[in-house]
Design a protein around this motif. Sequence first.
Motif, PDB file in Angstrom:
ATOM      1  N   TRP A  42      -1.303  -2.770  -5.311  1.00 46.87           N
ATOM      2  CA  TRP A  42      -0.809  -1.570  -4.981  1.00 46.87           C
ATOM      3  C   TRP A  42      -1.938  -0.693  -4.257  1.00 46.87           C
ATOM      4  CZ3 TRP A  42      -0.730  -2.947  -9.920  1.00 46.87           C
ATOM      5  CH2 TRP A  42      -1.263  -2.534 -11.214  1.00 46.87           C
ATOM      6  N   ASP A  43      -1.451   0.582  -3.601  1.00 45.91           N
ATOM      7  CA  ASP A  43      -2.121   1.567  -2.767  1.00 45.91           C
ATOM      8  C   ASP A  43      -2.331   2.691  -3.874  1.00 45.91           C
ATOM      9  OD1 ASP A  43       0.104   3.047  -2.522  1.00 45.91           O
ATOM     10  OD2 ASP A  43       0.205   2.789  -0.487  1.00 45.91           O
ATOM     11  N   ARG A  67      -1.095   5.777  -3.494  1.00 45.84           N
ATOM     12  CA  ARG A  67      -0.084   6.787  -3.544  1.00 45.84           C
ATOM     13  C   ARG A  67       0.675   6.991  -4.943  1.00 45.84           C
ATOM     14  NH1 ARG A  67       3.112   6.311   1.500  1.00 45.84           N
ATOM     15  NH2 ARG A  67       1.494   5.236   2.101  1.00 45.84           N
ATOM     16  N   SER A 127       3.317   4.275  -6.252  1.00 39.57           N
ATOM     17  CA  SER A 127       3.091   2.826  -6.277  1.00 39.57           C
ATOM     18  C   SER A 127       2.809   2.111  -7.525  1.00 39.57           C
ATOM     19  CB  SER A 127       1.677   2.684  -5.497  1.00 39.57           C
ATOM     20  OG  SER A 127       2.071   2.913  -4.090  1.00 39.57           O
ATOM     21  N   THR A 142      -5.044  -4.132   0.973  1.00 38.84           N
ATOM     22  CA  THR A 142      -4.105  -5.545   1.068  1.00 38.84           C
ATOM     23  C   THR A 142      -4.911  -6.669   1.711  1.00 38.84           C
ATOM     24  OG1 THR A 142      -2.251  -3.897   1.959  1.00 38.84           O
ATOM     25  CG2 THR A 142      -2.450  -6.128   2.789  1.00 38.84           C
ATOM     26  N   THR A 156       2.893  -0.591  -0.769  1.00 39.84           N
ATOM     27  CA  THR A 156       2.228   0.190  -0.042  1.00 39.84           C
ATOM     28  C   THR A 156       3.231   0.708   0.966  1.00 39.84           C
ATOM     29  OG1 THR A 156       0.286   0.475   1.247  1.00 39.84           O
ATOM     30  CG2 THR A 156       1.282  -1.631   1.404  1.00 39.84           C
ATOM     31  N   SER A 203       1.452   1.844   3.458  1.00 41.33           N
ATOM     32  CA  SER A 203       0.587   1.979   4.705  1.00 41.33           C
ATOM     33  C   SER A 203       0.381   3.467   5.066  1.00 41.33           C
ATOM     34  CB  SER A 203       1.084   1.330   5.823  1.00 41.33           C
ATOM     35  OG  SER A 203       0.126   1.105   6.899  1.00 41.33           O
ATOM     36  N   ASN A 219       7.562   4.651   0.525  1.00 40.05           N
ATOM     37  CA  ASN A 219       6.683   3.690   0.091  1.00 40.05           C
ATOM     38  C   ASN A 219       7.443   2.324   0.457  1.00 40.05           C
ATOM     39  OD1 ASN A 219       4.661   2.087  -1.411  1.00 40.05           O
ATOM     40  ND2 ASN A 219       4.826   3.624  -3.008  1.00 40.05           N
ATOM     41  N   ASP A 260      -3.577   1.386   2.619  1.00 40.01           N
ATOM     42  CA  ASP A 260      -3.722   0.337   2.005  1.00 40.01           C
ATOM     43  C   ASP A 260      -4.661  -0.370   2.676  1.00 40.01           C
ATOM     44  OD1 ASP A 260      -2.171  -0.478   4.414  1.00 40.01           O
ATOM     45  OD2 ASP A 260      -1.698  -2.178   3.638  1.00 40.01           O
TER      46      ASP A 260
END
Length: 465
Positions: free
Chosen positions: A43-44, A46, A49, A75, A93, A95, A102, A233
């Motif tokens: 996961w990113d 944010r 996530s 990613t 993500t 992105s 999301n 990501d």
Amino acid sequence: MPPKFGTSGLRGLVTDLTDDFITDYSRAFLDACPHGGAVHVGWDLRPSSPGIAEIVIAAIRAAGITAIREGALPTPALALAAMGADHAAIMVTGSHIPADRNGLKFYVPRGEITKADETEILSRLGQNWPHASSNGALCNGQDSAARYIARYTETFGSKALEGMRIGIYEHSSVARDILGEAMRALGATAIPLARTETFIPVDTEAVDPGTRENLAKWCAEHDLDALISTDGDADRPMVVDGKGAIVPGDVLGAVTARELGAKVICTPISANTMIETMADFDRIIRTRIGSPFVIAAMEQALAEAPQARVVGYEPNGGFLLGFLAKGPSGEIAPLLTRDCLLPIVAPLAAARRAGQSLSGLIASLPARFTAADRLSDIPPERSRALIESLSTDTAACAEFFDASGAIESIDRTDGLRVRFETGEIVHLRPSGNAPEFRCYCEASSSDRAHTLLAEYLGKLQFRLG
């Protein structure tokens, strides 16, 4: 609008990404696509996530399949880890889009899913998914970030960037630590800049004027040879030369392809046309916008000629490697998903090896310049109506583009791409998964490309705003 598949992945408002919705898509993916018995989950950064990732993990385990929790990871590093184990992966993500949105990106053992895979996933939604007789196992990923960095140090060597001062615009990129580690491992001095715990939606194709000013200021203040960053990501790079100018992603792609000895390039219709004038490449295949379309073209090219030296890239900078390539210090294996580090490292290493600045290296390329930006909060139905009008009404099209002279050709591969007799290009396209309208311009000088962009964004704002 409700969450849906766009140019790359499933995206929507966080409020619409309910537990049931995430579970349904995760189970439909497992039912429709090969997974190799395990799914890696990353996961990113944010805020939403990690929680969404736990729902994904629970859905995988409920299907009786092993879930491998990779944590916050770029990613491409997640994809590399999963593909190396012949497993599937799901990346949580959104992105480059804002934190109130999301999404999910899905990977089968061969790489990123195709549009055909998306169709199969959609066909399986809405089932009353059974719970396996026992939960699948849960374990943590091992050394995935380190293996991702090693991919580039082994290819380019520990002295590839020796003596270079590289700024890292860290913001909220999930790769912010990895970028610094990679630069140091390649011999550079890494200078971290502007880390924040608040998520910033960095779009590498549409960097706002305030950020551009900061990037140029940091290059001057810290005497940088280059400054690098990514989107949220980290499947899209951002590279700034020592003079403070952003190097467009499709220019990074062309340089990286040349450095790797690629002969076939698969790239969207919106990418810089300089590659058609470069003697380095044998074949250019143009696609619709989005990595699934680029991947499909790459796979078709490889099916026709398995030994072909095929790469793909997008104007956002994401680079896809389709063959076993050779670098200065070693080989680098294919990776069929957008990567940020390869198109960062390859141009920097090429400039240093040639004894040039990055700006000098870029200046040696054919003189074709692009500029791109977007209008936000544009209802999709209004965007579609404008494209339909300009595509079908000759008079409306002529009136909209009258300031740019006679039209030489129109390409409707993806949106509306107009080439004028002057050689200039204006490409209009609604976003596939956000209420945005994008404009891409190309000309023989950077100033002219940006003038065109400002002119047509103004026209679009008047028509759509």
